[in-house]
Design an enzyme around this catalytic site. Structure first.
Site, mmCIF file in Angstrom:
data_model
loop_
_atom_site.group_PDB
_atom_site.id
_atom_site.type_symbol
_atom_site.label_atom_id
_atom_site.label_comp_id
_atom_site.label_asym_id
_atom_site.label_seq_id
_atom_site.Cartn_x
_atom_site.Cartn_y
_atom_site.Cartn_z
ATOM 1 N N HIS A 34 -56.277 3.947 -25.786
ATOM 2 C CA HIS A 34 -56.289 2.919 -26.833
ATOM 3 C C HIS A 34 -56.172 1.558 -26.164
ATOM 4 O O HIS A 34 -56.084 1.464 -24.931
ATOM 5 C CB HIS A 34 -55.172 3.167 -27.856
ATOM 6 C CG HIS A 34 -53.816 3.354 -27.243
ATOM 7 N ND1 HIS A 34 -53.158 2.349 -26.568
ATOM 8 C CD2 HIS A 34 -53.015 4.439 -27.175
ATOM 9 C CE1 HIS A 34 -52.004 2.790 -26.139
ATOM 10 N NE2 HIS A 34 -51.897 4.067 -26.479
ATOM 11 N N HIS A 37 -53.756 1.051 -23.258
ATOM 12 C CA HIS A 37 -54.214 1.505 -21.934
ATOM 13 C C HIS A 37 -55.237 0.535 -21.353
ATOM 14 O O HIS A 37 -55.224 0.244 -20.153
ATOM 15 C CB HIS A 37 -54.912 2.876 -22.034
ATOM 16 C CG HIS A 37 -54.042 3.995 -22.495
ATOM 17 N ND1 HIS A 37 -54.211 4.605 -23.705
ATOM 18 C CD2 HIS A 37 -53.010 4.632 -21.890
ATOM 19 C CE1 HIS A 37 -53.330 5.584 -23.843
ATOM 20 N NE2 HIS A 37 -52.588 5.619 -22.755
ATOM 21 N N GLN A 61 -44.154 17.487 -18.198
ATOM 22 C CA GLN A 61 -43.295 16.504 -18.870
ATOM 23 C C GLN A 61 -43.124 16.791 -20.362
ATOM 24 O O GLN A 61 -42.531 16.009 -21.082
ATOM 25 C CB GLN A 61 -43.804 15.075 -18.622
ATOM 26 C CG GLN A 61 -45.124 14.730 -19.287
ATOM 27 C CD GLN A 61 -45.648 13.368 -18.835
ATOM 28 O OE1 GLN A 61 -46.159 13.212 -17.732
ATOM 29 N NE2 GLN A 61 -45.509 12.367 -19.683
ATOM 30 N N LYS A 149 -43.712 -0.394 -22.998
ATOM 31 C CA LYS A 149 -43.303 0.361 -24.191
ATOM 32 C C LYS A 149 -42.452 1.563 -23.756
ATOM 33 O O LYS A 149 -41.446 1.883 -24.352
ATOM 34 C CB LYS A 149 -44.511 0.843 -24.996
ATOM 35 C CG LYS A 149 -44.052 1.533 -26.278
ATOM 36 C CD LYS A 149 -45.185 2.056 -27.078
ATOM 37 C CE LYS A 149 -45.679 3.359 -26.589
ATOM 38 N NZ LYS A 149 -45.142 4.592 -27.027
ATOM 39 N N MET A 184 -48.693 0.287 -29.891
ATOM 40 C CA MET A 184 -49.797 1.249 -29.748
ATOM 41 C C MET A 184 -49.331 2.493 -28.999
ATOM 42 O O MET A 184 -48.610 2.396 -28.012
ATOM 43 C CB MET A 184 -50.957 0.593 -29.012
ATOM 44 C CG MET A 184 -51.664 -0.383 -29.891
ATOM 45 S SD MET A 184 -53.273 -0.796 -29.234
ATOM 46 C CE MET A 184 -53.735 -2.040 -30.430
#
Ligand code: PAF
Length: 288
Positions: A34, A37, A61, A149, A184
């Protein structure tokens, strides 16, 4: 744009770029790209001659009850977006290529994962540091770019790079948001229209925390309580954590200061979302 799927070919390509005297920026991703990135990629491009993006949904993960199988994927769309941004090379190994049979080595940062997301996602950061360390060995970048983020991820990776003397500059890029403030995330695609409205409470509650701080509130617990009740006013929300903590150690603080990290993880419906902000003193506007 070159596409490489094996570790050997990736290492050879990276070696050829370096031997040719060019620098490499790496943006590691799990795909479903998105604008967030793509912003990381633009930053990578500004810093180096060649931009390499990895696309790998890293199984180590994800916890046993997490969304590995359901994690959104769109290889065709990802490759188109990467090409449009000017990516030189996409590295997209299979899980078997990344973790050969019998693999038993992992990279573990000791303390930073014991806070925030690490508490409800045991082992998550071990998976992140292991795969990122492996990617660093495969791509051998001069620079690697991550989003703020995932504040804790950025902190953990920066610590790993320092502790293991990796000669890589780590760049953290501010969170990219939708027009209405939602950070995002590939996981936003899971939200229903009503859940998406509730998801806006994360960013709004960070703004409220900052407002309280600017009005003079210094008690972490008071701000935490306020943020909690604000988020819970919104349907479908369930709080995983609200932390007011030191931005370096991630230890909880009792007293707020400029730079304190406010970090949130909230389940909206079945989707777990995170967001964060550092408290800043707003400059007082002069009265006319
Ligand atoms: O942030 C992500 O998408 C992942 O955690 C990363 C850094 C690509 C490692 O798998």
């Amino acid at each position: 744009m070159e596409i490489i799927k094996t570790v050997k070919q990736m290492q050879q390509a990276a070696h050829a770029i370096r031997t040719g005297g060019e620098s490499i920026a790496l943006v590691p991703t799990m795909g479903f790209l998105h604008e967030g990135h793509l912003t990381l990629m633009r930053v990578g491009k500004e810093h180096c001659d060649r931009l390499i993006v990895s696309i790998f949904v890293n199984p180590t993960q994800f916890g046993p009850n997490e969304d590995l199988e359901a994690y959104p994927r769109d290889t065709e769309g990802d490759l188109r977006k990467a090409e449009n941004v000017g990516v030189d090379l996409v590295f997209m190994p299979s899980a078997r290529e990344m973790y050969p049979q019998g693999a038993q080595t992992s990279v573990v940062v000791k303390d930073l994962p014991r806070h925030l997301c690490g508490l409800s996602r045991p082992g998550h950061f071990d998976g992140v540091t292991t795969v990122v360390a492996k990617l660093f060995h495969m791509v051998n970048p001069h620079v690697a770019v991550f989003g703020q983020k995932d504040y804790q991820q950025l902190a953990v990776i920066s610590r790993m790079v320092m502790d293991l003397d990796m000669d890589i500059q780590i760049i953290g890029v501010p969170t990219v948001r939708e027009r209405d403030g939602l950070a995002m995330s590939s996981r936003n695609s899971y939200l229903s229209a009503e859940e998406r409205q509730s998801a806006l409470s994360l960013k709004k509650s960070l703004n409220l925390a900052e407002r309280l701080f600017n009005e003079g509130e210094r008690r972490a617990q008071a701000v935490k309580d306020f943020v909690q009740s604000y988020i819970l006013e919104h349907p479908h929300t369930e709080i995983d954590y609200i932390a007011l903590c030191d931005p370096v150690t991630l230890e909880d603080v009792n007293t707020l200061t400029e730079g304190t990290l406010v970090a949130l993880a909230v389940r909206v419906g079945k989707t777990r979302l995170i967001d964060n902000a550092r408290l800043r003193k707003q400059k007082k506007s002069k009265k006319q």
